[in-house]
Motif scaffolding. Structure first.
Motif, PDB file in Angstrom:
ATOM      1  N   SER A   1       0.866  -1.169   0.000  1.00 53.70           N
ATOM      2  CA  SER A   1       0.000   0.000   0.000  1.00 53.70           C
ATOM      3  C   SER A   1       0.905   1.221   0.000  1.00 53.70           C
ATOM      4  O   SER A   1       2.069   1.150   0.415  1.00 53.70           O
ATOM      5  N   LEU A   2       0.375   2.359  -0.455  1.00 52.47           N
ATOM      6  CA  LEU A   2       1.158   3.586  -0.524  1.00 52.47           C
ATOM      7  C   LEU A   2       0.257   4.758  -0.195  1.00 52.47           C
ATOM      8  O   LEU A   2      -0.857   4.867  -0.730  1.00 52.47           O
ATOM      9  N   GLY A   3       0.721   5.631   0.685  1.00 50.47           N
ATOM     10  CA  GLY A   3      -0.085   6.789   1.052  1.00 50.47           C
ATOM     11  C   GLY A   3       0.740   8.042   1.216  1.00 50.47           C
ATOM     12  O   GLY A   3       1.922   8.000   1.559  1.00 50.47           O
ATOM     13  N   PHE A   4       0.105   9.197   0.968  1.00 51.75           N
ATOM     14  CA  PHE A   4       0.667  10.509   1.244  1.00 51.75           C
ATOM     15  C   PHE A   4       0.037  11.040   2.534  1.00 51.75           C
ATOM     16  O   PHE A   4      -1.116  10.750   2.842  1.00 51.75           O
TER      17      PHE A   4
ATOM     18  N   PRO B   1      -4.944  11.948  -8.544  1.00 47.98           N
ATOM     19  CA  PRO B   1      -5.681  11.194  -9.559  1.00 47.98           C
ATOM     20  C   PRO B   1      -5.593   9.678  -9.440  1.00 47.98           C
ATOM     21  O   PRO B   1      -6.383   8.975 -10.097  1.00 47.98           O
ATOM     22  N   ASP B   2      -4.664   9.175  -8.635  1.00 48.67           N
ATOM     23  CA  ASP B   2      -4.373   7.735  -8.639  1.00 48.67           C
ATOM     24  C   ASP B   2      -4.735   7.016  -7.354  1.00 48.67           C
ATOM     25  O   ASP B   2      -4.426   5.832  -7.218  1.00 48.67           O
ATOM     26  N   THR B   3      -5.350   7.701  -6.398  1.00 50.40           N
ATOM     27  CA  THR B   3      -5.574   7.103  -5.082  1.00 50.40           C
ATOM     28  C   THR B   3      -7.068   7.068  -4.762  1.00 50.40           C
ATOM     29  O   THR B   3      -7.730   8.102  -4.791  1.00 50.40           O
ATOM     30  N   PRO B   4      -7.610   5.901  -4.425  1.00 48.27           N
ATOM     31  CA  PRO B   4      -9.056   5.754  -4.255  1.00 48.27           C
ATOM     32  C   PRO B   4      -9.592   6.063  -2.865  1.00 48.27           C
ATOM     33  O   PRO B   4     -10.807   6.006  -2.654  1.00 48.27           O
ATOM     34  N   TYR B   5      -8.700   6.372  -1.905  1.00 49.47           N
ATOM     35  CA  TYR B   5      -9.144   6.669  -0.542  1.00 49.47           C
ATOM     36  C   TYR B   5      -8.575   8.025  -0.128  1.00 49.47           C
ATOM     37  O   TYR B   5      -7.511   8.443  -0.597  1.00 49.47           O
TER      38      TYR B   5
ATOM     39  N   CYS C   1      -4.124  17.659   7.850  1.00 51.64           N
ATOM     40  CA  CYS C   1      -3.558  16.722   6.888  1.00 51.64           C
ATOM     41  C   CYS C   1      -4.615  16.345   5.847  1.00 51.64           C
ATOM     42  O   CYS C   1      -5.749  16.018   6.202  1.00 51.64           O
ATOM     43  N   VAL C   2      -4.224  16.400   4.595  1.00 46.71           N
ATOM     44  CA  VAL C   2      -5.040  15.906   3.478  1.00 46.71           C
ATOM     45  C   VAL C   2      -4.267  14.730   2.903  1.00 46.71           C
ATOM     46  O   VAL C   2      -3.201  14.910   2.324  1.00 46.71           O
ATOM     47  N   GLU C   3      -4.797  13.504   3.058  1.00 42.79           N
ATOM     48  CA  GLU C   3      -4.021  12.286   2.876  1.00 42.79           C
ATOM     49  C   GLU C   3      -4.602  11.375   1.794  1.00 42.79           C
ATOM     50  O   GLU C   3      -5.482  10.560   2.073  1.00 42.79           O
ATOM     51  N   PRO C   4      -4.130  11.480   0.567  1.00 39.28           N
ATOM     52  CA  PRO C   4      -4.547  10.521  -0.458  1.00 39.28           C
ATOM     53  C   PRO C   4      -3.846   9.182  -0.236  1.00 39.28           C
ATOM     54  O   PRO C   4      -2.625   9.129  -0.055  1.00 39.28           O
ATOM     55  N   TRP C   5      -4.635   8.114  -0.268  1.00 41.37           N
ATOM     56  CA  TRP C   5      -4.110   6.779   0.038  1.00 41.37           C
ATOM     57  C   TRP C   5      -4.471   5.798  -1.069  1.00 41.37           C
ATOM     58  O   TRP C   5      -5.564   5.855  -1.635  1.00 41.37           O
ATOM     59  N   HIS C   6      -3.570   4.859  -1.318  1.00 43.68           N
ATOM     60  CA  HIS C   6      -3.905   3.658  -2.079  1.00 43.68           C
ATOM     61  C   HIS C   6      -3.735   2.486  -1.112  1.00 43.68           C
ATOM     62  O   HIS C   6      -2.719   1.798  -1.088  1.00 43.68           O
ATOM     63  N   GLY C   7      -4.763   2.297  -0.281  1.00 46.51           N
ATOM     64  CA  GLY C   7      -4.736   1.340   0.812  1.00 46.51           C
ATOM     65  C   GLY C   7      -5.266   1.996   2.067  1.00 46.51           C
ATOM     66  O   GLY C   7      -5.541   3.201   2.080  1.00 46.51           O
TER      67      GLY C   7
END
Length: 290
Positions: free
Chosen positions: A141-144, A231-235, A248-254
């Motif tokens: 998984s990868l998140g900002f 554009p690439d993170t669904p959560y 915090c504004v946190e785009p996550w893929h996971g």
């Protein structure tokens, strides 16, 4: 261990990145005003950690994989690892982390994690690439996790700041229990607007699962704002600690484990797999809009 910050910038925007975690530490406008958190230790000393190979907590802080258990703390290990500086120009820098003995002890895979930062006009883009040099699929998984100044440094009161979503978000949001995904509850959005207030975060983060928007705009309506594209993170998670000078504004893929999940990491909701000899990319961009 403190690391020397790597600086990039132009006449509109500048950034400083810590090789420890490849963490964006400062983002400043043309006049040197800070757009990131003050990192007050009374609340949270992070700035913008990269979350890998997990996001949030695992049940029992345990990664279960192929019949074995591995200890893994919240948000994974990348934020605690020193990245190599792979490339650096006046307006860009790329950081690289590869597997080592410490990472293999909790995550038994070979990997290459690259985080690239580039500034063009008044936009900072953060591009992540995960490569799998191994012979088996790589689960991850990868998140900002960027923490922006609240209020932004333009004289508008904290209470006037809001986050505007680009699309309708009709669903409920996820509630956390002990850092794990629990029940859903009613969304606090007013149309597409989240009016920021401390009491929103009394129970931890607000999480959209999934998020329909691919961008949000943060700030006061009558001052400069930040447009955050993902554009690439669904959560999407939004978080602060009540009273802190950041949001915090946190785009996550996971995302974190559901409270009842104790299965194999490969089957965890939100985990993706990278095929052998393949790679995976995603981007977040932060634009300062007048």
């Amino acid at each position: 261990m403190a690391e020397d910050l790597i600086e990039i910038g132009n006449d509109q925007l500048s950034a400083a990145i810590n090789p420890l975690g490849a963490e964006l530490t400062h983002l400043r406008d043309a006049d040197g005003r800070e757009l990131m958190t003050d990192a007050d230790p009374a609340y949270w000393t992070g700035h913008a950690p990269i979350l890998f190979p997990i996001i949030g907590r695992l049940n029992g802080d345990t990664l279960r994989l192929d019949g074995r258990d591995y200890a893994m703390k919240q948000h994974g290990f990348a934020r605690h690892e020193t990245f190599d500086l792979a490339a650096h120009t006046a307006t860009s820098a790329t950081f690289r982390l590869t597997a080592n003995d410490e990472t293999r002890a909790c995550y038994p895979f070979e990997f290459v994690l690259e985080v690239g930062f580039s500034i063009d006009a008044a936009t900072l883009a953060i591009d992540v690439r995960i490569a799998n040099p191994g012979s088996a699929p790589l689960p991850a998984s990868l998140g900002f996790h960027p923490a922006f100044a609240w209020p932004l440094p333009y004289g508008r009161p904290r209470a006037e700041h809001r986050i505007a979503f680009a699309a309708d978000e009709p669903g409920d949001i996820v509630e956390l229990a002990g850092g794990l995904f629990a029940a859903k509850r009613r969304s606090p959005l007013d149309g597409r607007i989240l009016h920021l207030a401390d009491d929103l975060f009394a129970q931890d983060a607000l999480i959209w699962d999934p998020v329909a928007s691919q961008s949000v705009i943060y700030g006061a309506t009558d001052g400069p704002q930040l447009k955050i594209d993902f554009p690439d993170t669904p959560y999407l998670g939004i978080w602060t600690k009540p009273g802190a000078a950041f949001v915090c504004v946190e785009p996550w893929h996971g995302h974190a484990d559901p409270v009842d999940f104790t299965g194999d990491f490969r089957t965890k909701p939100g985990v993706f797999e990278i095929a052998p000899e393949a790679d995976w990319t995603c981007r977040m961009a932060i634009a300062l809009e007048a």
